[in-house]
Design a protein around this motif. Structure first.
Motif, PDB file in Angstrom:
ATOM      1  N   ASP A   1       0.903  -1.132  -0.132  1.00 50.65           N
ATOM      2  CA  ASP A   1      -0.096  -0.113   0.081  1.00 50.65           C
ATOM      3  C   ASP A   1       0.886   1.164  -0.061  1.00 50.65           C
ATOM      4  OD1 ASP A   1      -2.273   1.428  -0.062  1.00 50.65           O
ATOM      5  OD2 ASP A   1      -2.732   1.020   2.002  1.00 50.65           O
ATOM      6  N   LEU A   2       0.432   2.418  -0.559  1.00 51.80           N
ATOM      7  CA  LEU A   2       1.029   3.371  -0.458  1.00 51.80           C
ATOM      8  C   LEU A   2      -0.011   4.751  -0.147  1.00 51.80           C
ATOM      9  CD1 LEU A   2       2.887   3.609  -3.721  1.00 51.80           C
ATOM     10  CD2 LEU A   2       3.853   3.174  -1.653  1.00 51.80           C
ATOM     11  N   GLU A   3       0.449   5.694   0.588  1.00 50.48           N
ATOM     12  CA  GLU A   3      -0.317   6.836   1.031  1.00 50.48           C
ATOM     13  C   GLU A   3       0.812   7.929   1.071  1.00 50.48           C
ATOM     14  OE1 GLU A   3      -1.887   6.876   4.827  1.00 50.48           O
ATOM     15  OE2 GLU A   3      -1.009   4.989   4.907  1.00 50.48           O
ATOM     16  N   ALA A   4       0.355   9.244   0.915  1.00 50.76           N
ATOM     17  CA  ALA A   4       1.067  10.373   0.979  1.00 50.76           C
ATOM     18  C   ALA A   4       1.035  10.831   2.863  1.00 50.76           C
ATOM     19  CB  ALA A   4       0.269  11.777   0.296  1.00 50.76           C
ATOM     20  N   GLY A   5       2.280  10.865   3.115  1.00 49.50           N
ATOM     21  CA  GLY A   5       2.253  11.117   4.581  1.00 49.50           C
ATOM     22  C   GLY A   5       3.202  12.165   4.827  1.00 49.50           C
ATOM     23  N   GLU A   6       3.089  12.565   6.389  1.00 49.13           N
ATOM     24  CA  GLU A   6       4.116  13.819   6.638  1.00 49.13           C
ATOM     25  C   GLU A   6       5.282  13.257   6.284  1.00 49.13           C
ATOM     26  OE1 GLU A   6       3.934  15.583  10.685  1.00 49.13           O
ATOM     27  OE2 GLU A   6       1.807  15.479  10.323  1.00 49.13           O
ATOM     28  N   GLY A   7       6.055  14.203   5.342  1.00 48.22           N
ATOM     29  CA  GLY A   7       7.501  13.747   5.175  1.00 48.22           C
ATOM     30  C   GLY A   7       7.625  13.076   4.070  1.00 48.22           C
ATOM     31  N   GLY A   8       6.570  12.910   3.386  1.00 48.19           N
ATOM     32  CA  GLY A   8       6.768  11.866   2.171  1.00 48.19           C
ATOM     33  C   GLY A   8       5.771  10.726   1.791  1.00 48.19           C
TER      34      GLY A   8
ATOM     35  N   SER B   1       4.237 -11.585   9.535  1.00 43.12           N
ATOM     36  CA  SER B   1       3.897 -11.556  10.891  1.00 43.12           C
ATOM     37  C   SER B   1       4.066 -10.157  11.158  1.00 43.12           C
ATOM     38  CB  SER B   1       4.948 -12.211  11.680  1.00 43.12           C
ATOM     39  OG  SER B   1       5.543 -13.285  10.948  1.00 43.12           O
ATOM     40  N   PHE B   2       4.461  -9.130  10.663  1.00 43.70           N
ATOM     41  CA  PHE B   2       4.580  -7.846  10.855  1.00 43.70           C
ATOM     42  C   PHE B   2       4.221  -6.987   9.787  1.00 43.70           C
ATOM     43  CE2 PHE B   2       7.688  -9.681  13.667  1.00 43.70           C
ATOM     44  CZ  PHE B   2       7.099  -9.140  15.102  1.00 43.70           C
ATOM     45  N   THR B   3       3.482  -5.841  10.117  1.00 44.11           N
ATOM     46  CA  THR B   3       3.222  -4.946   8.604  1.00 44.11           C
ATOM     47  C   THR B   3       4.170  -3.624   9.275  1.00 44.11           C
ATOM     48  OG1 THR B   3       0.918  -5.774   8.602  1.00 44.11           O
ATOM     49  CG2 THR B   3       1.549  -3.377   7.917  1.00 44.11           C
ATOM     50  N   THR B   4       4.998  -3.472   8.204  1.00 48.33           N
ATOM     51  CA  THR B   4       5.801  -2.149   8.508  1.00 48.33           C
ATOM     52  C   THR B   4       4.978  -1.074   7.509  1.00 48.33           C
ATOM     53  OG1 THR B   4       7.355  -2.810   6.676  1.00 48.33           O
ATOM     54  CG2 THR B   4       7.653  -3.656   9.063  1.00 48.33           C
ATOM     55  N   ARG B   5       5.564   0.183   8.157  1.00 51.77           N
ATOM     56  CA  ARG B   5       5.258   1.295   7.312  1.00 51.77           C
ATOM     57  C   ARG B   5       6.592   2.086   7.121  1.00 51.77           C
ATOM     58  NH1 ARG B   5       0.510   3.591   6.634  1.00 51.77           N
ATOM     59  NH2 ARG B   5       1.173   5.432   8.038  1.00 51.77           N
ATOM     60  N   SER B   6       7.083   2.499   5.926  1.00 55.65           N
ATOM     61  CA  SER B   6       8.460   2.747   5.833  1.00 55.65           C
ATOM     62  C   SER B   6       8.315   4.322   4.715  1.00 55.65           C
ATOM     63  CB  SER B   6       9.386   2.114   5.115  1.00 55.65           C
ATOM     64  OG  SER B   6       8.984   0.709   5.652  1.00 55.65           O
ATOM     65  N   ARG B   7       9.238   4.905   4.938  1.00 59.44           N
ATOM     66  CA  ARG B   7       9.433   6.136   4.183  1.00 59.44           C
ATOM     67  C   ARG B   7      11.038   6.102   3.634  1.00 59.44           C
ATOM     68  NH1 ARG B   7      10.700  10.975   5.865  1.00 59.44           N
ATOM     69  NH2 ARG B   7      10.050  10.438   8.076  1.00 59.44           N
ATOM     70  N   VAL B   8      11.156   6.481   2.250  1.00 61.62           N
ATOM     71  CA  VAL B   8      12.386   6.784   1.681  1.00 61.62           C
ATOM     72  C   VAL B   8      12.954   7.954   2.535  1.00 61.62           C
ATOM     73  CG1 VAL B   8      13.915   7.261  -0.136  1.00 61.62           C
ATOM     74  CG2 VAL B   8      12.322   5.380  -0.133  1.00 61.62           C
ATOM     75  N   SER B   9      14.213   7.840   2.891  1.00 59.85           N
ATOM     76  CA  SER B   9      14.641   9.200   3.694  1.00 59.85           C
ATOM     77  C   SER B   9      15.692   9.882   2.878  1.00 59.85           C
ATOM     78  CB  SER B   9      15.168   8.858   5.074  1.00 59.85           C
ATOM     79  OG  SER B   9      16.156   7.800   4.737  1.00 59.85           O
ATOM     80  N   ARG B  10      15.990   9.062   1.649  1.00 53.93           N
ATOM     81  CA  ARG B  10      17.060   9.873   0.765  1.00 53.93           C
ATOM     82  C   ARG B  10      16.649   9.917  -0.593  1.00 53.93           C
ATOM     83  NH1 ARG B  10      23.350   8.215   0.301  1.00 53.93           N
ATOM     84  NH2 ARG B  10      22.544   7.042  -1.264  1.00 53.93           N
ATOM     85  N   GLY B  11      16.622  10.953  -1.250  1.00 55.10           N
ATOM     86  CA  GLY B  11      16.199  11.072  -2.686  1.00 55.10           C
ATOM     87  C   GLY B  11      14.841  10.826  -2.946  1.00 55.10           C
ATOM     88  N   THR B  12      14.437  10.582  -4.266  1.00 58.56           N
ATOM     89  CA  THR B  12      13.241  10.291  -4.632  1.00 58.56           C
ATOM     90  C   THR B  12      12.713   8.880  -4.558  1.00 58.56           C
ATOM     91  OG1 THR B  12      13.388  11.933  -6.566  1.00 58.56           O
ATOM     92  CG2 THR B  12      11.744  10.692  -6.979  1.00 58.56           C
ATOM     93  N   PRO B  13      11.723   8.637  -3.813  1.00 57.89           N
ATOM     94  CA  PRO B  13      11.421   7.137  -3.491  1.00 57.89           C
ATOM     95  C   PRO B  13      11.234   6.593  -4.762  1.00 57.89           C
ATOM     96  CG  PRO B  13       9.998   8.664  -2.540  1.00 57.89           C
ATOM     97  CD  PRO B  13      10.781   9.497  -3.131  1.00 57.89           C
ATOM     98  N   VAL B  14      11.890   5.310  -4.601  1.00 55.62           N
ATOM     99  CA  VAL B  14      11.728   4.256  -5.765  1.00 55.62           C
ATOM    100  C   VAL B  14      10.880   3.239  -5.308  1.00 55.62           C
ATOM    101  CG1 VAL B  14      12.646   2.655  -7.527  1.00 55.62           C
ATOM    102  CG2 VAL B  14      13.750   5.116  -7.056  1.00 55.62           C
TER     103      VAL B  14
END
Ligand SMILES: Cc1cc2nc3c(=O)[nH]c(=O)nc-3n(C[C@H](O)[C@H](O)[C@H](O)COP(=O)(O)OP(=O)(O)OC[C@H]3O[C@@H](n4cnc5c(N)ncnc54)[C@H](O)[C@@H]3O)c2cc1C
Length: 320
Positions: A117-124, A135-148
Protein backbone atom coordinates in the motif's frame (compact mmCIF):
# COMPACT_ATOMS: atom_id res chain seq x y z
CA UNK A 1 0.68 18.93 -9.46
CA UNK A 2 3.58 16.60 -8.68
CA UNK A 3 4.20 13.84 -11.17
CA UNK A 4 4.70 10.17 -10.29
CA UNK A 5 6.63 8.03 -12.76
CA UNK A 6 5.12 4.58 -13.36
CA UNK A 7 7.16 1.88 -15.13
CA UNK A 8 4.81 -0.06 -17.38
CA UNK A 9 4.81 -3.86 -17.56
CA UNK A 10 3.34 -4.91 -20.90
CA UNK A 11 3.58 -7.68 -23.45
CA UNK A 12 3.60 -6.34 -27.01
CA UNK A 13 1.44 -3.40 -25.99
CA UNK A 14 -0.97 -5.36 -23.75
CA UNK A 15 -0.64 -3.70 -20.33
CA UNK A 16 -0.56 -6.13 -17.43
CA UNK A 17 -2.91 -5.61 -14.51
CA UNK A 18 -0.29 -4.73 -11.85
CA UNK A 19 0.60 -1.62 -13.86
CA UNK A 20 -3.04 -0.45 -13.79
CA UNK A 21 -2.98 -0.98 -10.02
CA UNK A 22 0.14 1.21 -9.84
CA UNK A 23 -1.75 3.96 -11.66
CA UNK A 24 -4.46 3.82 -8.98
CA UNK A 25 -1.79 4.27 -6.28
CA UNK A 26 0.07 6.94 -8.26
CA UNK A 27 -3.11 9.02 -8.53
CA UNK A 28 -3.29 9.15 -4.73
CA UNK A 29 -0.03 11.06 -4.64
CA UNK A 30 0.13 12.97 -7.86
CA UNK A 31 -0.30 12.82 -11.61
CA UNK A 32 0.86 9.55 -13.16
CA UNK A 33 3.37 9.71 -16.00
CA UNK A 34 3.83 6.27 -17.54
CA UNK A 35 6.96 4.92 -19.20
CA UNK A 36 6.50 2.04 -21.65
CA UNK A 37 9.55 0.51 -23.34
CA UNK A 38 10.07 -2.13 -26.00
CA UNK A 39 7.98 -3.60 -28.80
CA UNK A 40 4.40 -2.34 -28.76
CA UNK A 41 5.19 0.45 -26.28
CA UNK A 42 3.16 3.01 -28.23
CA UNK A 43 0.16 0.67 -28.17
CA UNK A 44 -0.09 0.94 -24.39
CA UNK A 45 -1.14 4.60 -24.43
CA UNK A 46 -4.89 4.10 -24.79
CA UNK A 47 -5.37 1.87 -21.77
CA UNK A 48 -2.89 3.88 -19.68
CA UNK A 49 -4.83 7.08 -20.44
CA UNK A 50 -8.09 5.36 -19.44
CA UNK A 51 -6.52 4.62 -16.06
CA UNK A 52 -5.13 8.02 -15.27
CA UNK A 53 -1.83 8.51 -17.10
CA UNK A 54 -1.51 12.19 -17.98
CA UNK A 55 1.54 11.52 -20.13
CA UNK A 56 2.84 8.33 -21.70
CA UNK A 57 6.54 8.25 -22.56
CA UNK A 58 7.42 5.55 -25.06
CA UNK A 59 10.63 4.20 -26.50
CA UNK A 60 11.46 1.13 -28.55
CA UNK A 61 14.88 -0.09 -29.63
CA UNK A 62 16.42 -3.49 -30.42
CA UNK A 63 18.40 -3.26 -27.15
CA UNK A 64 15.25 -3.92 -25.07
CA UNK A 65 14.72 -7.31 -26.69
CA UNK A 66 18.32 -8.33 -27.21
CA UNK A 67 19.78 -7.59 -23.79
CA UNK A 68 18.73 -8.13 -20.18
CA UNK A 69 17.52 -5.42 -17.82
CA UNK A 70 20.10 -2.62 -18.17
CA UNK A 71 18.53 -1.00 -21.28
CA UNK A 72 15.30 -0.72 -19.29
CA UNK A 73 17.19 0.93 -16.43
CA UNK A 74 18.71 3.37 -18.91
CA UNK A 75 15.22 4.21 -20.19
CA UNK A 76 13.79 4.62 -16.68
CA UNK A 77 16.69 6.88 -15.73
CA UNK A 78 16.15 8.98 -18.87
CA UNK A 79 12.45 9.27 -17.98
CA UNK A 80 13.32 10.14 -14.38
CA UNK A 81 15.61 12.93 -15.57
CA UNK A 82 13.00 14.23 -18.03
CA UNK A 83 10.12 14.20 -15.55
CA UNK A 84 11.72 14.89 -12.11
CA UNK A 85 8.95 12.90 -10.41
CA UNK A 86 8.16 12.83 -6.68
CA UNK A 87 8.26 9.03 -6.78
CA UNK A 88 8.99 6.15 -9.16
CA UNK A 89 6.67 3.14 -8.99
CA UNK A 90 7.58 -0.23 -10.49
CA UNK A 91 5.66 -3.53 -10.48
CA UNK A 92 7.16 -6.01 -7.97
CA UNK A 93 8.20 -8.72 -10.40
CA UNK A 94 11.72 -10.15 -10.22
CA UNK A 95 12.68 -7.96 -13.17
CA UNK A 96 10.86 -4.92 -11.74
CA UNK A 97 12.75 -5.21 -8.48
CA UNK A 98 16.07 -5.41 -10.30
CA UNK A 99 15.23 -2.40 -12.45
CA UNK A 100 14.10 -0.44 -9.37
CA UNK A 101 17.21 -1.29 -7.37
CA UNK A 102 19.56 -0.37 -10.19
CA UNK A 103 17.76 2.93 -10.76
CA UNK A 104 17.89 3.75 -7.04
CA UNK A 105 21.65 3.15 -6.97
CA UNK A 106 22.16 5.36 -10.00
CA UNK A 107 20.11 8.27 -8.70
CA UNK A 108 21.25 7.95 -5.08
CA UNK A 109 17.79 7.20 -3.74
CA UNK A 110 16.35 4.76 -1.25
CA UNK A 111 14.30 1.86 -2.56
CA UNK A 112 11.36 0.05 -0.96
CA UNK A 113 10.38 -3.32 -2.42
CA UNK A 114 7.18 -5.35 -2.22
CA UNK A 115 4.98 -2.57 -0.88
CA UNK A 116 1.33 -3.53 -0.43
CA UNK A 117 0.00 0.00 0.00
CA UNK A 118 1.08 3.61 -0.50
CA UNK A 119 -0.15 6.88 0.88
CA UNK A 120 0.99 10.45 1.11
CA UNK A 121 2.21 11.03 4.67
CA UNK A 122 3.95 13.75 6.59
CA UNK A 123 7.45 13.99 5.23
CA UNK A 124 6.71 12.04 2.07
CA UNK A 125 5.30 8.90 0.61
CA UNK A 126 4.66 6.11 3.13
CA UNK A 127 4.80 2.50 1.92
CA UNK A 128 3.26 -0.42 3.77
CA UNK A 129 5.05 -3.75 3.62
CA UNK A 130 4.13 -7.12 5.00
CA UNK A 131 7.30 -8.55 6.57
CA UNK A 132 8.62 -11.84 8.02
CA UNK A 133 6.01 -14.14 6.49
CA UNK A 134 3.39 -11.44 7.10
CA UNK A 135 3.95 -11.61 10.89
CA UNK A 136 4.55 -7.85 10.87
CA UNK A 137 3.19 -4.93 8.95
CA UNK A 138 5.74 -2.16 8.50
CA UNK A 139 5.33 1.38 7.28
CA UNK A 140 8.41 2.98 5.78
CA UNK A 141 9.47 6.13 4.09
CA UNK A 142 12.47 6.68 1.86
CA UNK A 143 14.68 9.16 3.66
CA UNK A 144 17.09 9.98 0.82
CA UNK A 145 16.32 11.07 -2.70
CA UNK A 146 13.22 10.35 -4.76
CA UNK A 147 11.47 7.22 -3.47
CA UNK A 148 11.71 4.23 -5.80
CA UNK A 149 9.03 1.76 -4.77
CA UNK A 150 8.03 -1.63 -6.12
CA UNK A 151 4.45 -2.66 -5.42
CA UNK A 152 3.11 -6.21 -5.22
CA UNK A 153 0.31 -7.27 -7.56
CA UNK A 154 -3.23 -7.04 -6.15
CA UNK A 155 -2.30 -4.28 -3.71
CA UNK A 156 -4.79 -1.79 -5.15
CA UNK A 157 -7.94 -1.92 -7.24
CA UNK A 158 -7.87 -1.12 -10.95
CA UNK A 159 -9.84 2.10 -11.38
CA UNK A 160 -10.91 3.82 -14.56
CA UNK A 161 -9.94 7.53 -14.49
CA UNK A 162 -9.67 9.07 -17.92
CA UNK A 163 -6.68 11.39 -18.40
CA UNK A 164 -4.94 12.98 -21.37
CA UNK A 165 -2.37 10.23 -21.89
CA UNK A 166 -0.35 12.47 -24.19
CA UNK A 167 2.18 10.27 -25.98
CA UNK A 168 5.78 11.52 -26.07
CA UNK A 169 8.77 9.78 -27.59
CA UNK A 170 11.58 9.41 -25.05
CA UNK A 171 15.19 9.76 -26.16
CA UNK A 172 17.44 7.17 -24.53
CA UNK A 173 21.16 6.77 -24.99
CA UNK A 174 22.22 3.36 -23.81
CA UNK A 175 25.08 2.97 -21.35
CA UNK A 176 28.11 0.78 -21.97
CA UNK A 177 26.72 -1.76 -19.49
CA UNK A 178 23.47 -2.07 -21.44
CA UNK A 179 24.91 -4.57 -23.88
CA UNK A 180 26.80 -6.62 -21.30
CA UNK A 181 24.40 -9.57 -21.19
CA UNK A 182 22.80 -10.71 -24.43
CA UNK A 183 19.64 -12.82 -24.56
CA UNK A 184 20.51 -15.87 -26.65
CA UNK A 185 17.13 -17.67 -26.75
CA UNK A 186 13.60 -17.41 -25.47
CA UNK A 187 11.23 -20.32 -24.87
CA UNK A 188 7.65 -19.28 -24.15
CA UNK A 189 6.07 -21.16 -21.26
CA UNK A 190 3.21 -23.41 -22.28
CA UNK A 191 0.05 -21.48 -21.58
CA UNK A 192 -2.55 -22.99 -19.24
CA UNK A 193 -5.06 -20.33 -20.21
CA UNK A 194 -5.29 -19.45 -16.50
CA UNK A 195 -4.16 -16.17 -14.96
CA UNK A 196 -0.58 -15.79 -13.78
CA UNK A 197 -0.32 -17.09 -10.19
CA UNK A 198 1.15 -13.96 -8.63
CA UNK A 199 -1.31 -11.66 -10.38
CA UNK A 200 -4.52 -13.66 -10.10
CA UNK A 201 -7.41 -12.18 -8.14
CA UNK A 202 -8.37 -15.71 -7.05
CA UNK A 203 -6.05 -18.63 -6.32
CA UNK A 204 -7.19 -22.20 -5.67
CA UNK A 205 -4.44 -24.36 -4.17
CA UNK A 206 -4.12 -28.05 -3.48
CA UNK A 207 -1.89 -29.85 -1.01
CA UNK A 208 -0.99 -33.35 0.11
CA UNK A 209 -4.66 -33.98 0.80
CA UNK A 210 -5.30 -34.00 -2.96
CA UNK A 211 -3.53 -37.34 -2.87
CA UNK A 212 -2.08 -37.61 -6.36
CA UNK A 213 -1.47 -35.78 -9.62
CA UNK A 214 -4.48 -37.54 -11.11
CA UNK A 215 -6.75 -35.73 -8.62
CA UNK A 216 -5.48 -32.21 -9.29
CA UNK A 217 -8.14 -31.86 -11.99
CA UNK A 218 -10.57 -31.23 -9.09
CA UNK A 219 -8.56 -28.17 -8.09
CA UNK A 220 -8.22 -27.07 -11.72
CA UNK A 221 -11.93 -27.41 -12.39
CA UNK A 222 -12.80 -25.25 -9.39
CA UNK A 223 -10.13 -22.74 -10.46
CA UNK A 224 -11.57 -22.59 -13.98
CA UNK A 225 -15.09 -22.07 -12.64
CA UNK A 226 -13.78 -19.06 -10.69
CA UNK A 227 -11.36 -17.78 -13.35
CA UNK A 228 -8.57 -18.49 -10.86
CA UNK A 229 -4.93 -19.54 -10.95
CA UNK A 230 -3.90 -22.90 -9.50
CA UNK A 231 -1.40 -23.10 -6.65
CA UNK A 232 0.13 -26.01 -4.76
CA UNK A 233 1.82 -26.68 -1.44
CA UNK A 234 5.40 -27.86 -1.40
CA UNK A 235 4.26 -31.33 -0.35
CA UNK A 236 2.22 -31.58 -3.56
CA UNK A 237 5.09 -30.17 -5.63
CA UNK A 238 7.73 -32.41 -4.01
CA UNK A 239 5.52 -35.41 -4.72
CA UNK A 240 5.61 -34.43 -8.40
CA UNK A 241 1.86 -33.77 -8.60
CA UNK A 242 2.17 -30.17 -9.74
CA UNK A 243 5.01 -28.01 -11.16
CA UNK A 244 7.27 -25.98 -8.92
CA UNK A 245 6.22 -22.83 -10.79
CA UNK A 246 2.87 -23.21 -8.98
CA UNK A 247 4.30 -23.62 -5.47
CA UNK A 248 3.03 -21.09 -2.96
CA UNK A 249 5.12 -20.31 0.09
CA UNK A 250 8.48 -19.38 1.47
CA UNK A 251 10.40 -21.26 -1.21
CA UNK A 252 7.73 -20.76 -3.85
CA UNK A 253 5.72 -17.74 -4.90
CA UNK A 254 4.06 -15.12 -2.74
CA UNK A 255 0.48 -14.45 -3.65
CA UNK A 256 -1.89 -11.87 -2.31
CA UNK A 257 -5.18 -12.43 -4.13
CA UNK A 258 -8.63 -11.23 -3.17
CA UNK A 259 -9.58 -14.86 -2.49
CA UNK A 260 -7.35 -17.85 -1.63
CA UNK A 261 -8.86 -21.31 -1.36
CA UNK A 262 -6.61 -23.93 0.26
CA UNK A 263 -7.70 -27.54 -0.21
CA UNK A 264 -6.02 -30.35 1.66
CA UNK A 265 -3.30 -28.01 2.95
CA UNK A 266 -2.40 -28.09 6.65
CA UNK A 267 -1.19 -24.49 6.88
CA UNK A 268 2.52 -24.88 7.75
CA UNK A 269 4.30 -21.59 8.47
CA UNK A 270 6.28 -21.91 5.23
CA UNK A 271 3.06 -22.18 3.23
CA UNK A 272 1.45 -19.29 5.11
CA UNK A 273 4.45 -17.13 4.28
CA UNK A 274 3.32 -17.11 0.67
CA UNK A 275 -0.41 -16.55 1.08
CA UNK A 276 -1.43 -15.05 4.39
CA UNK A 277 -1.78 -11.54 3.03
CA UNK A 278 -4.64 -12.80 0.81
CA UNK A 279 -7.74 -10.70 1.42
CA UNK A 280 -10.15 -13.59 2.05
CA UNK A 281 -8.91 -17.07 2.91
CA UNK A 282 -11.01 -20.22 2.67
CA UNK A 283 -9.77 -23.67 3.70
CA UNK A 284 -11.18 -27.10 3.05
CA UNK A 285 -9.61 -29.70 5.32
CA UNK A 286 -10.94 -32.86 6.90
CA UNK A 287 -9.00 -32.22 10.13
CA UNK A 288 -10.77 -29.61 12.27
CA UNK A 289 -7.50 -29.08 14.17
CA UNK A 290 -5.44 -28.24 11.07
CA UNK A 291 -3.46 -25.01 11.71
CA UNK A 292 -4.78 -23.44 8.49
CA UNK A 293 -8.09 -22.93 10.31
CA UNK A 294 -6.37 -20.37 12.63
CA UNK A 295 -5.90 -18.18 9.59
CA UNK A 296 -9.09 -18.49 7.59
CA UNK A 297 -12.08 -16.27 7.07
CA UNK A 298 -14.19 -19.30 6.14
CA UNK A 299 -13.36 -22.92 6.91
CA UNK A 300 -15.01 -26.10 5.73
CA UNK A 301 -14.24 -29.21 7.77
CA UNK A 302 -14.77 -31.96 5.26
CA UNK A 303 -13.37 -34.26 2.63
CA UNK A 304 -12.16 -32.23 -0.32
CA UNK A 305 -13.22 -35.00 -2.70
CA UNK A 306 -16.80 -34.19 -1.75
CA UNK A 307 -16.57 -30.48 -0.94
CA UNK A 308 -14.57 -29.27 -3.97
CA UNK A 309 -16.86 -30.79 -6.65
CA UNK A 310 -19.92 -29.44 -4.80
CA UNK A 311 -18.38 -26.01 -4.59
CA UNK A 312 -17.51 -26.09 -8.30
CA UNK A 313 -21.06 -27.12 -9.15
CA UNK A 314 -22.49 -24.33 -7.01
CA UNK A 315 -20.18 -21.71 -8.57
CA UNK A 316 -21.13 -22.86 -12.07
CA UNK A 317 -24.83 -22.87 -11.20
CA UNK A 318 -24.63 -19.26 -9.96
CA UNK A 319 -22.75 -18.17 -13.05
CA UNK A 320 -25.40 -19.64 -15.33
C1 LIG B 1 12.89 -24.44 4.43
C2 LIG B 1 11.51 -24.90 4.11
C3 LIG B 1 10.82 -24.25 3.10
C4 LIG B 1 9.51 -24.64 2.79
N1 LIG B 1 8.84 -23.96 1.80
C5 LIG B 1 7.54 -24.30 1.58
C6 LIG B 1 6.78 -23.57 0.60
O1 LIG B 1 7.29 -22.68 -0.11
N2 LIG B 1 5.49 -23.91 0.42
C7 LIG B 1 4.88 -24.91 1.15
O2 LIG B 1 3.68 -25.17 0.94
N3 LIG B 1 5.59 -25.62 2.06
C8 LIG B 1 6.90 -25.34 2.27
N4 LIG B 1 7.60 -26.08 3.16
C9 LIG B 1 6.99 -27.33 3.67
C10 LIG B 1 6.03 -27.12 4.83
O3 LIG B 1 6.74 -27.14 6.05
C11 LIG B 1 4.99 -28.26 4.84
O4 LIG B 1 5.63 -29.49 4.91
C12 LIG B 1 4.07 -28.25 3.61
O5 LIG B 1 3.53 -26.96 3.43
C13 LIG B 1 2.95 -29.25 3.84
O6 LIG B 1 2.14 -29.29 2.71
P1 LIG B 1 0.63 -29.74 2.86
O7 LIG B 1 -0.09 -28.80 3.76
O8 LIG B 1 0.09 -29.94 1.50
O9 LIG B 1 0.76 -31.20 3.51
P2 LIG B 1 0.42 -31.69 4.97
O10 LIG B 1 1.04 -30.85 6.01
O11 LIG B 1 0.69 -33.16 4.98
O12 LIG B 1 -1.14 -31.44 5.08
C14 LIG B 1 -2.10 -32.10 4.31
C15 LIG B 1 -3.45 -31.69 4.85
O13 LIG B 1 -4.47 -32.26 4.04
C16 LIG B 1 -5.53 -32.65 4.87
N5 LIG B 1 -6.25 -33.68 4.12
C17 LIG B 1 -5.84 -34.95 3.82
N6 LIG B 1 -6.78 -35.57 3.07
C18 LIG B 1 -7.80 -34.69 2.92
C19 LIG B 1 -9.05 -34.76 2.27
N7 LIG B 1 -9.43 -35.86 1.61
N8 LIG B 1 -9.86 -33.71 2.33
C20 LIG B 1 -9.50 -32.57 3.01
N9 LIG B 1 -8.32 -32.45 3.64
C21 LIG B 1 -7.48 -33.49 3.59
C22 LIG B 1 -4.88 -33.13 6.13
O14 LIG B 1 -5.82 -33.05 7.22
C23 LIG B 1 -3.72 -32.16 6.28
O15 LIG B 1 -4.07 -31.04 7.08
C24 LIG B 1 8.90 -25.72 3.49
C25 LIG B 1 9.61 -26.36 4.49
C26 LIG B 1 10.89 -25.97 4.81
C27 LIG B 1 11.62 -26.67 5.91
Amino acid sequence: MAEVLVFVDHVDGAVRKPTLELLTLARRVGEPVALAVGAGAAGTAGVLAEHGAVRVLTVDAPEFAEYLVVPKVDALQAAYEAVSPVAVLVPSSAEGKEVAARLAVRIGSGVITDAVDLEAGEGGLVATQSAFAASFTTRSRVSRGTPVITVKPNSAPVEAAVAAGAVEALEVSFSAQATGTRVTARTPRESTGRPELTEAAIVVSGGRGVNGAENFHLIETLADALGAAVGASRAAVDAGWYPHSSQVGQTGKSVSPQLYIASGISGAIQHRAGMQTSKTIVAINKDAEAPIFDLVDYGVVGDLFQVVPQLTEEVNARKG
